[in-house]
Motif scaffolding. Sequence first.
Motif, mmCIF file in Angstrom:
data_model
loop_
_atom_site.group_PDB
_atom_site.id
_atom_site.type_symbol
_atom_site.label_atom_id
_atom_site.label_comp_id
_atom_site.label_asym_id
_atom_site.label_seq_id
_atom_site.Cartn_x
_atom_site.Cartn_y
_atom_site.Cartn_z
ATOM 1 N N ASP A 85 0.870 -1.176 0.000
ATOM 2 C CA ASP A 85 0.000 0.000 0.000
ATOM 3 C C ASP A 85 0.907 1.226 0.000
ATOM 4 N N ASN A 130 -4.480 12.332 -1.701
ATOM 5 C CA ASN A 130 -5.871 12.713 -1.512
ATOM 6 C C ASN A 130 -6.301 13.657 -2.626
ATOM 7 N N TYR A 145 -12.718 6.271 7.831
ATOM 8 C CA TYR A 145 -11.435 5.795 7.286
ATOM 9 C C TYR A 145 -11.216 4.314 7.620
ATOM 10 N N ASP A 200 -10.778 0.823 5.352
ATOM 11 C CA ASP A 200 -9.598 -0.027 5.471
ATOM 12 C C ASP A 200 -9.963 -1.466 5.824
ATOM 13 N N GLN A 236 0.013 7.290 11.994
ATOM 14 C CA GLN A 236 -1.235 6.533 11.873
ATOM 15 C C GLN A 236 -1.121 5.165 12.536
HETATM 16 N N1 ARG Z 1 -4.922 8.967 2.150
HETATM 17 C C1 ARG Z 1 -4.322 8.602 3.399
HETATM 18 C C2 ARG Z 1 -3.688 9.829 4.043
HETATM 19 O O1 ARG Z 1 -3.427 10.804 3.386
HETATM 20 C C3 ARG Z 1 -3.261 7.551 3.238
HETATM 21 C C4 ARG Z 1 -3.801 6.205 2.839
HETATM 22 C C5 ARG Z 1 -2.974 5.105 3.426
HETATM 23 N N2 ARG Z 1 -3.473 3.787 3.135
HETATM 24 C C6 ARG Z 1 -4.455 3.168 3.786
HETATM 25 N N3 ARG Z 1 -4.829 1.989 3.395
HETATM 26 N N4 ARG Z 1 -5.034 3.725 4.832
HETATM 27 O O2 ARG Z 1 -3.423 9.796 5.232
#
Ligand code: ARG
Length: 619
Positions: free
Chosen positions: A127, A132, A346, A350, A374
């Motif tokens: 991944d 975004n 979110y 996931d 995260q």
């Molecule tokens: N779009 C998310 C961000 O900007 C990152 C995505 C990461 N991947 C996932 N499977 N959550 O924080």
Amino acid sequence: MSFDPLIILSERFKQAIAAAFPDQPASRDADPLITPGRNPQLADFQSNAAMPLGKALGKPPREIASAILAKLDLTAIAEPFTDASIAGPGFINIRLSAAALAGLLGRLDTPSLGIDLPEHPHRIVVDLCGVNLAKQMHVGHLRSIIIGDALARTLTRLGHTVVRQNHVGDWGLNIAMVTAKAQAEHAAGRLSFSDLSLDDLERLYKLAQRECSADERGLAAALRWWAHPKAVAELETQVTGAREELAKAKATLVRLQAHDPETVAAWQRIADITMRACLETCARLHADVRAEHSAGESSYSEELALVVDDLARRAVAEESNGALVVRCEGIDEPCLIRKSDGGFLYATTDMAAIRRRVQKLGASRVIYCVDIRQGLHFKQIFCAAHKAGYAATPTGPALLEHAGFGMVLGEDGRPYKTRTGENIKLTDLIDEAIERAGAVVAAKSPDLPPAERARIAEVVAIAAIKYADLSNDRARDYVFSFDRMLAFEGNTGPYLLYALARTRSILRKAAEQPGGPPAPTQGAGAPLRLTEKHEKELALALLRYPGALRSVAQSLEPHRLCQYLYDLAGAFSAFYTNCPVLTAQGDATRASRLRLCALTERLLADGLNLLGIETVDRM
Ligand code: ARG
């Protein structure tokens, strides 16, 4: 059989330890603790096993060491043991024999550079990227792309099947906000969808965010403290306006979910503009992130309700104040998968993603290259996914791993920003690196034709940026410094490119010598004569390559490969300084040394390729 001396010695030592203490359970799974020799004058490798074993068996470690030596058979591998073989409190020193080294190195010299296919190849999802919509890419996005690409390349090289997944943030209320805003601007005749830039979109995004966030707290405080009526009125207008904007955004999200053609068309346009810029930047970075790797959050939108129902029905999730959560042992905060207003999060997406990746894409390992901040999110969803059985495979649970990375800092130690506090656009950053690299290359190699210099500057610039990122400990923050990353000395991208170019230049020159062999076959198959210290050390460094790759695959730390390549370049440099190649005495020595050069060239090029770094023939 492996030809990595570390592995061979580990196996031999394990057998010897078991044979020396046959009735001791402690000896059966004792770690032989083989490391490169602490003092290269005395040993190529050493075993530190005698100390912990001595403790476990209640005997002096030197006595343990002699008992191991008595059972250790290293004929045809190491030089005979002497009194100096046991050193200090009980280290066992090993010197490989030149003939054994040559034999092992000969076996590394295959088209695959000694990387055998694994017994059980895995399907691995990486991944990476995860941009975004409606936002410019900035330094924060650099690491996920660069690290993710390097890990994907390394795992592929080791024989696994890698599936890249770009989990684009292209769904949810924030995206609906900017879509609604763009549609409103379009309706008012202030925006044309055909010539919309990513900068325009980012402005709209920020505007929409601001307009949708009601200062409810400010209003409450103003009312409580009898603020001036005018101030209260202003706040009331702001809050009412924001609530209206938010309601519009929610309505837009509903229309998006219902596939309303006009809304979807506006959203699609925003997605296209963002993704075009994203993929262009990845291509400039020579990172393999393409359109077919995109699996945005929107691609899961139809699955979210199903996932949530499934979790609720099987009581994996439970109600909590009107919301739905999955509780996990050892994690204080439960994983929130449905808000009390019914909205998904979110984490919900996931969960659907893990289900698809393991159940549909067949992954037995999923690696997330995402900001280390995260960490809690990933702990929660991994645990929830295991609990739900979404990560189950016929051979056991899939390995879910967060390869978290630290921040990119400016030289002031704060997050890297422009002087006015804006995020630095990734494209601007690349442009600046190329410009600076151009100046460095022009100063170093004024004689090269301008077109070649421009090409070299580009390769050097991207190598510098990527190597600086990859060579730092992944989990830590690092300081972004053009001067440091573009230096030709030290553990930098340009240094390694230069080291590689030097091996290529030697091979070119050898080919030009009268009667010299053609470049690609230099030294091929020539018997290796590893008599000089620096020849042996280079051979040892070369032999560590497969081990270095395996350690990257296991730890998910590309800096181990960087450190390896840097050490190899150092070993080559010492070899080249001390052992003449083109002017070597005698054809056999010359051919053997050319073969060492050719192997070093192939290995450096292979390693840099795994880091996603292009190379040049001269610079
Ligand atoms: N779009 C998310 C961000 O900007 C990152 C995505 C990461 N991947 C996932 N499977 N959550 O924080």
